[in-house]
Design a protein around this motif. Structure first.
Motif, PDB file in Angstrom:
ATOM      1  N   LEU A   9       0.815  -1.209   0.000  1.00 43.33           N
ATOM      2  CA  LEU A   9       0.000   0.000   0.000  1.00 43.33           C
ATOM      3  C   LEU A   9       0.852   1.264   0.000  1.00 43.33           C
ATOM      4  N   ASP A  10       1.981   1.229   0.697  1.00 45.75           N
ATOM      5  CA  ASP A  10       2.894   2.383   0.655  1.00 45.75           C
ATOM      6  C   ASP A  10       3.371   2.643  -0.773  1.00 45.75           C
ATOM      7  N   GLN A  11       3.696   1.551  -1.477  1.00 43.71           N
ATOM      8  CA  GLN A  11       4.214   1.711  -2.830  1.00 43.71           C
ATOM      9  C   GLN A  11       3.144   2.276  -3.760  1.00 43.71           C
ATOM     10  N   LEU A  12       1.895   1.815  -3.603  1.00 47.11           N
ATOM     11  CA  LEU A  12       0.819   2.345  -4.438  1.00 47.11           C
ATOM     12  C   LEU A  12       0.556   3.813  -4.099  1.00 47.11           C
ATOM     13  N   ALA A  13       0.491   4.126  -2.809  1.00 46.09           N
ATOM     14  CA  ALA A  13       0.247   5.516  -2.407  1.00 46.09           C
ATOM     15  C   ALA A  13       1.356   6.437  -2.931  1.00 46.09           C
ATOM     16  N   ALA A  14       2.600   5.987  -2.873  1.00 42.80           N
ATOM     17  CA  ALA A  14       3.713   6.788  -3.383  1.00 42.80           C
ATOM     18  C   ALA A  14       3.598   6.992  -4.887  1.00 42.80           C
ATOM     19  N   ALA A  15       3.155   5.951  -5.599  1.00 44.74           N
ATOM     20  CA  ALA A  15       2.999   6.067  -7.051  1.00 44.74           C
ATOM     21  C   ALA A  15       1.902   7.069  -7.397  1.00 44.74           C
ATOM     22  N   VAL A  16       0.819   7.072  -6.615  1.00 44.48           N
ATOM     23  CA  VAL A  16      -0.254   8.049  -6.845  1.00 44.48           C
ATOM     24  C   VAL A  16       0.270   9.468  -6.644  1.00 44.48           C
ATOM     25  N   SER A  17       1.020   9.675  -5.578  1.00 49.30           N
ATOM     26  CA  SER A  17       1.588  10.991  -5.315  1.00 49.30           C
ATOM     27  C   SER A  17       2.528  11.416  -6.438  1.00 49.30           C
ATOM     28  N   ALA A  18       3.348  10.482  -6.926  1.00 46.66           N
ATOM     29  CA  ALA A  18       4.276  10.789  -8.014  1.00 46.66           C
ATOM     30  C   ALA A  18       3.545  11.110  -9.311  1.00 46.66           C
ATOM     31  N   ALA A  19       2.322  10.571  -9.454  1.00 47.76           N
ATOM     32  CA  ALA A  19       1.524  10.840 -10.657  1.00 47.76           C
ATOM     33  C   ALA A  19       0.746  12.144 -10.547  1.00 47.76           C
ATOM     34  N   GLY A  20       0.971  12.872  -9.473  1.00 46.28           N
ATOM     35  CA  GLY A  20       0.299  14.154  -9.304  1.00 46.28           C
ATOM     36  C   GLY A  20      -0.988  14.087  -8.519  1.00 46.28           C
TER      37      GLY A  20
END
Length: 598
Positions: free
Chosen positions: A355-366
């Protein structure tokens, strides 16, 4: 890997048992010489020569020279004029080399066998332990039988009270399944066929030969009832190589030709020796509208066994879909979130890294900086991929909503409803619903959590009901097919419905959203039970052609749902088609979003 190889590898042991039991009632003729191919095939699904050694002659129409289902198809030069008897048959060689060529006229001696590629399937009539001699070479091939709107009936299969249709005389002008069986092993063709199932990882796709049959908004074949089986669906798998990367709504322009095969993975398959050219259709990935400041946007998304061992590109694609196509919902209910090492079965149950990795990817996608909440399951108790420990989780945007945290909910702790001066509250948030109930044996337990948006509490219940594994295939020998898995889903629906009733009994205007991958259709008993006359399944509010989240065997169908309580009567709902119809899927499910005005 070709599809017949896949079927042979997975189902070899089961085949022996099925063949012995299912064919016991059929006669076993003595050895016969000089039998035509149509006579071998007969007018039912089981050869009248099953188990006998026969000698027959035909033209080699195609050769499969790789995999563990090698062999070749032969076809009678002229046929017998009977539309119920196929003029072609497959000569099975297993892993042995095939020493013959297309256009050869051969005389074959072999044992007639009925091969069952999987549980509940029909059989493929073939010649095994075969020897052959070549009579001549360079012969013209028999003309391909067209499979089109005129030749394939609209009705799918004859009914036999759920029993086998194997002994019933084929009626190829009345039923689509009979039409395909009556051309099993023959050269067939489809022309300018629309794609109704995108190209998958096995290099196969589905086409529809009845252009107006239950057409979905994307150009697929909509599965809208148990009697709408879409008889025009046919799987296409090139005999060598792979199909082009086609999406639903594209067209195989021109003519696609080859012998008609059969496997457990989709049933009748055109083993294409020549493939039409791909003409791109107009289907495009969708983007939903953004929520207004006063709307609460809630989404559900099956992320297909997500874990940290997946390539970073999957996390990036999911994040871009959440941010771009779903326009950053306030809350996202996720299904099929795996533990921190995925399918490694070592007792790990935590999923914080996933879940951390998905949340970080969302943040990186703006997108927003999502927080999340979930409950780790008991190791191995919730079904899914062994070792994966899939579960539901909520991503939420703390800048827009707040989680009402009431700790104490564990994997085996039953949540309950508390009456707080007439306001319904969850005892645990998050908490699981009746995790010890037998309805959840080897299945995911619902996750309930309470959120606050604009000062208003909203209860969300994320679900992932048991799969359809074990159901008989639509193309199988028992008609109509049994749906044994629905019994458990109906029990699961009753448990969730009772929990919602508990909430509404305390507070009739409570705001409740029940959502997730229910693995069943809007017209199913399970979903009707979940609605219970109280909840509204928002799938039913869309135009009929939009009601799908998943494509299986060329059928566009709704397995994912969002249901709301009566207090949530102001909404905008959208199934966002970004996966199911496309070859470059991030997940096999389409997500959906509802924008609520609480």
């Amino acid at each position: 890997m070709d599809n017949p190889t896949r079927a042979r590898t997975v189902c070899a042991a089961l085949t022996l048992a099925l063949t012995a039991s299912a064919l016991a009632a059929f006669p076993q003729p003595a050895q016969a010489a000089g039998v035509t191919v149509p006579a071998i095939q007969g007018t039912t699904r089981i050869s009248p020569y099953n188990g006998s050694t026969v000698t027959t002659t035909g033209i080699v129409t195609a050769v499969r020279s790789t995999g563990t289902s090698r062999g070749f198809w032969i076809q009678d030069e002229s046929g017998d004029g009977d539309s119920a008897t196929s003029d072609g048959i497959f000569v099975y060689r297993g892993s042995s080399s095939v020493h013959t060529s297309v256009g050869n006229k051969v005389t074959v001696t072999g044992r007639v066998s009925e091969y069952y590629p999987g549980g509940g399937t029909q059989s493929l009539t073939e010649l095994t332990s075969a020897t052959w001699t070549t009579q001549s070479s360079g012969n013209p091939l028999p003309a391909a039988a067209p499979l089109d709107d005129a030749t394939v009936p609209s009705a799918y299969a004859p009914a036999n009270d759920g029993n086998s249709i194997e002994s019933m005389t084929l009626q190829p002008t009345d039923y689509g399944l009979d039409k395909l069986e009556s051309t099993e092993g023959m050269r067939v063709s489809v022309a300018d066929a629309r794609v109704v199932g995108a190209t998958n990882t096995y290099g196969e796709l589905w086409v529809g030969v009845k252009p107006s049959q239950n057409t979905s908004a994307g150009g697929g074949a909509l599965y809208s009832s148990y009697s709408s089986q879409n008889s025009g669906r046919i799987k296409v798998l090139p005999l060598t190589g792979s199909a082009p990367a086609a999406k639903v709504g594209d067209t195989l322009s021109g003519t696609t030709t080859g012998p008609l095969d059969y496997s457990s993975f989709g049933g009748y398959t055109l083993a294409a020796t020549s493939l039409g050219s791909l003409a791109t259709g107009g289907t495009a990935k969708e983007t939903t509208a953004a929520q207004s400041p006063g709307q609460l946007a809630v989404a559900t998304y099956n992320v297909e066994n997500l874990d940290p061992s997946d390539p970073a590109s999957k996390f990036t694609a999911l994040a871009q879909g959440i941010v771009g196509n779903l326009t950053s919902p306030d809350i996202v209910a996720l299904e099929e979130v795996q533990d921190n090492n995925g399918a490694v079965d070592d007792g790990t149950v935590a999923a914080d890294r996933t879940l951390d990795q998905l949340a970080a990817a969302v943040s990186a996608a703006g997108g927003p900086s999502y927080a999340y909440t979930q409950i780790d399951p008991v190791d191995g108790a919730d079904g899914g991929e062994p070792g994966g420990n899939i579960r539901q989780a909520f991503l939420y945007n703390p800048a827009r909503v707040s989680l009402t945290s009431r700790p104490g909910g564990g994997p085996t702790t039953a949540n309950s409803v508390v009456d707080s001066s007439g306001t319904a509250q969850l005892k645990y948030s998050p908490g699981r619903i009746a995790p010890a109930d037998s309805a959840w044996n080897a299945s995911r337990k619902p996750l309930a959590a309470e959120f606050v948006f604009d000062g208003k509490p909203v209860v969300l219940i994320a679900n992932h009901f048991n799969s359809k594994g074990g159901d008989e295939p639509l193309h199988g020998r028992n008609q109509p097919p049994a749906r044994s898995s629905e019994t458990q889903r109906t029990s699961q629906a009753a448990v969730v419905n009772a929990f919602v009733d508990d909430i509404l009994a305390v507070q009739s205007d409570a705001r409740v959203v029940v959502l997730g991958d229910l693995n069943d259709f809007a017209f199913s008993e399970a979903v009707n039970t979940l609605e219970g006359g109280v909840l509204t399944d928002l799938v039913d509010t869309l135009p009929a052609s939009e009601r799908y989240t998943y494509v299986y065997d060329g059928n566009s169908q709704a397995l994912d749902h969002t249901l709301v309580s009566p207090a949530l009567s102001s909404y905008e709902y959208d199934i966002v088609h970004v996966n199911a119809e496309f070859p470059d899927q991030t997940s096999d499910h389409d997500p959906q979003v509802v924008r609520l005005t609480p």
